[in-house]
Design an enzyme around this catalytic site. Structure first.
Site, PDB file in Angstrom:
ATOM      1  N   ASP A   1      -6.946  -1.509  -4.680  1.00 21.84           N
ATOM      2  CA  ASP A   1      -8.016  -1.140  -3.753  1.00 21.84           C
ATOM      3  C   ASP A   1      -8.954  -0.123  -4.399  1.00 21.84           C
ATOM      4  O   ASP A   1     -10.180  -0.205  -4.263  1.00 21.84           O
ATOM      5  CB  ASP A   1      -7.436  -0.531  -2.472  1.00 21.84           C
ATOM      6  CG  ASP A   1      -6.545  -1.479  -1.696  1.00 21.84           C
ATOM      7  OD1 ASP A   1      -6.730  -2.706  -1.795  1.00 21.84           O
ATOM      8  OD2 ASP A   1      -5.655  -0.985  -0.980  1.00 21.84           O
TER       9      ASP A   1
ATOM     10  N   ASP B   1       0.865  -1.179   0.000  1.00 26.88           N
ATOM     11  CA  ASP B   1       0.000   0.000   0.000  1.00 26.88           C
ATOM     12  C   ASP B   1       0.901   1.229   0.000  1.00 26.88           C
ATOM     13  O   ASP B   1       1.961   1.231   0.631  1.00 26.88           O
ATOM     14  CB  ASP B   1      -0.903   0.015   1.230  1.00 26.88           C
ATOM     15  CG  ASP B   1      -2.033  -1.001   1.152  1.00 26.88           C
ATOM     16  OD1 ASP B   1      -2.420  -1.391   0.030  1.00 26.88           O
ATOM     17  OD2 ASP B   1      -2.547  -1.399   2.213  1.00 26.88           O
TER      18      ASP B   1
END
Length: 170
Positions: free
Chosen positions: A146, A124
């Site tokens: 995401d 991330d």
């Protein structure tokens, strides 16, 4: 099942492009940004690129569960779900719904690739200031995969809400 060959090819091309972009962006972060550090900040601290890993799912939920359960809940079940989403996307005639399903599928594939090949967890790196909304000063760090899933879900839900058959009066 009668599968439209052109639809299959176009779906696979679009999915491949999105997954490639997701994986390429993660590769750049892993290569050039040391884990746990901030790389860039835009507009003050409104938007940052920071390298973190997520061994859970959304908002790091499940990060502390047993690894055998993680394999079941974060790999096996999502793969089964993605197979159904893919087959549904091939049958879907509506372009907006198919687009939304392909976004969801691409995001799922991107994060599953990380779960399979990145032992430290899903990469991330997108970090956005959230100004105290929902009690959060910063939105949990996320990646393009995401974003694909979230945007796909929003498109699918909004389209479904506003295009329901209005002739049915309850």
């Amino acid at each position: 099942m009668n599968i439209n060959r052109n639809r299959l090819v176009s779906n696979l091309i679009f999915i491949s492009i999105l997954v490639f972009f997701d994986q390429w962006s993660k590769y750049l972060v892993v290569t050039y940004v040391r884990l746990g550090t901030e790389y860039l900040s835009f507009f003050g601290d409104l938007f940052k690129i920071i390298h973190v890993r997520n061994t859970g799912v959304l908002f790091s939920l499940g990060s502390n569960i047993d690894s055998s359960l993680k394999n079941l809940f974060f790999l096996i079940i999502p793969i089964i779900i993605l197979v159904f989403v893919f087959s549904f996307s091939l049958k879907e005639n509506n372009k907006v719904s198919r687009f939304a399903l392909i976004l969801i599928l691409s995001g799922g594939i991107g994060n599953i690739i990380d779960r399979l090949f990145r032992p430290l967890g899903v990469v991330d790196f997108l970090d956005v200031k959230f100004f105290g909304i929902f009690g959060l000063q910063r939105w949990p760090t996320f990646n393009f995969a995401d974003s694909y899933v979230v945007v796909g879900m929003i498109v699918f839900i909004i389209y479904d809400l506003f295009t329901k058959d209005k002739s049915t009066n309850l």
